[in-house]
Design a protein around this motif. Structure first.
Motif, short mmCIF file in Angstrom:
data_model
loop_
_atom_site.label_atom_id
_atom_site.label_comp_id
_atom_site.label_asym_id
_atom_site.label_seq_id
_atom_site.Cartn_x
_atom_site.Cartn_y
_atom_site.Cartn_z
N GLU A 75 -0.57 -7.53 7.52
CA GLU A 75 0.25 -8.29 6.58
C GLU A 75 -0.09 -9.79 6.57
O GLU A 75 -0.03 -10.45 5.53
CB GLU A 75 1.73 -8.09 6.89
N SER A 101 -0.04 -4.98 -5.25
CA SER A 101 1.29 -4.73 -4.71
C SER A 101 2.24 -4.05 -5.67
O SER A 101 3.28 -3.54 -5.26
CB SER A 101 1.92 -6.06 -4.25
N TYR A 105 0.20 -0.12 -5.17
CA TYR A 105 1.22 0.30 -4.21
C TYR A 105 2.08 1.42 -4.78
O TYR A 105 2.43 2.37 -4.06
CB TYR A 105 2.10 -0.88 -3.81
N CYS A 241 8.43 -1.68 -4.90
CA CYS A 241 7.16 -2.27 -5.35
C CYS A 241 7.30 -3.78 -5.49
O CYS A 241 6.44 -4.55 -5.04
CB CYS A 241 6.72 -1.66 -6.67
N GLN A 244 7.05 -5.69 -2.30
CA GLN A 244 5.68 -5.86 -1.83
C GLN A 244 5.06 -7.11 -2.45
O GLN A 244 4.41 -7.92 -1.78
CB GLN A 244 4.84 -4.63 -2.18
N LYS A 309 7.64 -7.60 8.63
CA LYS A 309 7.04 -6.58 7.76
C LYS A 309 6.10 -5.69 8.56
O LYS A 309 6.06 -4.46 8.37
CB LYS A 309 6.31 -7.22 6.58
#
Length: 387
Positions: A75, A101, A105, A241, A244, A309
């Motif tokens: 991350e 992301s 993702y 989502c 992210q 995270k």
């Protein structure tokens, strides 16, 4: 005292060698390839699509996803990539955020194995582009009220509705679209060329001009059942989502803030006013010190959220706090730098006004500043104040 102006408290001092190499590689790409043409691209409202495959070759797309041709980075590495991209321009980071992301993702988390194998390797290489259709003309901060509807018809779905302010839409080969169904909100893959599907570009933007933005229109689009994201079970999946992407923004905007502070420092040391450098005046030093302090705090916040995270213990309200705080920091730094530069600050020869215009959009998209504050407020009090 050996300190960096843009990392005064050394938040990034302990990143490992691989993370340093990633940061340096992306910085070199942005500095040598992207930045020389950004002023012209911003003025023309042009997104430089020629860099998409190069970003794929560098492993920047879907970089923190595992398998399916993705790099599987940690991350912090992902955050550093976003930071360096936004140092170049928020539009460049926005492209990568949406591709990685949001679109990738969503497929990685909620798609079938066939969908993952078909789309993710090519998206990681930059061979195909994705976008993410959630926001509607009448439903921004309240996505649960969406009107886009998918109705079952035999083995197919019939989709009607519209989405707007969708990054990458006009160039996307596949759109991740969220729609109401009789069993709740579900996600769908809509491929370019589907009958009844169009994605016109939005023009006359005064912000994110080096990013491509459009709308999505669905007029009785017939979609095979194989194009539904089979693991989606409600709006919470779309919000997963978004979290992210918001995490990437927390790091990304610090790149814009850093670029502004560096520009302010360079300018004030060289600019002579009343026979001495502008940097020697108390008011200027106060502004520079406040900028450096806020960026340092933002760096620490970003790194702590990366730790949470990585540990899979991060909460949506913590992401909201980080997004709201760091975007505000970056926007304030851009405005302060523009102020310090005076009339020169509005010139495209300098970078702060471009960052400032871009950050006005980042302040609003993927959850407005006010909405993120209310998310934190709800976490503190247990009382939702959205209505």
């Amino acid at each position: 005292m050996d300190v960096q102006a843009t990392d005064f408290l050394g938040a990034f001092d302990n990143i490992d060698e691989s993370q340093k190499l990633i940061k340096e590689t992306v910085r070199k790409f942005v500095t040598e390839k992207f930045q020389p043409n950004i002023t012209e691209n911003f003025e023309k409202g042009h997104f430089p699509k020629e860099y998409i495959k190069e970003m794929g070759n560098l492993g920047l797309l879907g970089c923190n996803l595992t398998g399916y041709g993705c790099a599987g980075l940690d991350e912090v590495s992902y955050g550093l990539i976003m930071k360096e991209l936004e140092r170049g321009d928020s539009g460049l980071r926005s492209f990568a955020s949406v591709q990685s992301s949001l679109a990738m993702y969503a497929i990685h988390a909620f798609g079938s194995e066939n969908q993952k194998n078909e789309f993710l390797p090519r998206m990681a290489k930059g061979e195909i582009v994705g976008c993410f259709g959630l926001t509607e003309p009448d439903f921004g901060s309240n996505p649960a009220g969406m009107k886009t509807f998918a109705k079952k018809d035999g083995d197919d779905w019939i989709l009607n509705g519209s989405k707007t302010w969708i990054t990458n839409a006009p160039i996307a080969n596949v759109a991740i679209v969220w729609a109401q169904t009789e069993s709740g909100i579900r996600g769908f893959l809509i491929e370019k060329g589907t009958k009844g599907f169009s994605a016109p570009e939005i023009h006359h933007k005064l912000s994110l001009r080096a990013s491509i933005t459009g709308s999505l229109y669905f007029d009785n689009c017939r979609i095979p059942k194989s194009n539904m994201l089979e693991k989606t079970i409600g709006l919470k999946n779309a919000l997963m989502c978004l979290n992210q992407a918001r995490f990437g923004i927390i790091f990304g905007v610090l790149g814009a803030a850093e670029d502004c502070l560096n520009e302010a420092l360079s300018y004030t040391k060289e600019r002579i006013m009343f026979q001495k450098p502008l940097a020697s005046f108390q008011l200027i030093q106060r502004k520079l010190a406040i900028m450096a302090t806020e960026i340092a705090k933002g760096n620490l916040l970003a790194m702590q959220l990366a730790k949470l995270k990585h540990e899979k213990s991060i909460q949506p309200a913590q992401i909201s706090m980080g997004k709201q705080n760091n975007v505000q920091i970056a926007l304030d730094c851009a405005r302060t730098t523009r102020d310090i530069l005076g009339a020169n600050g509005i010139s495209g020869e300098y970078r702060c006004m471009r960052h400032m215009c871009n950050l006005e959009s980042v302040y609003t998209y993927e959850g407005t500043n006010d909405i993120h504050i209310l998310v934190v407020g709800q976490q503190l009090t247990g009382i939702p104040a959205f209505e």
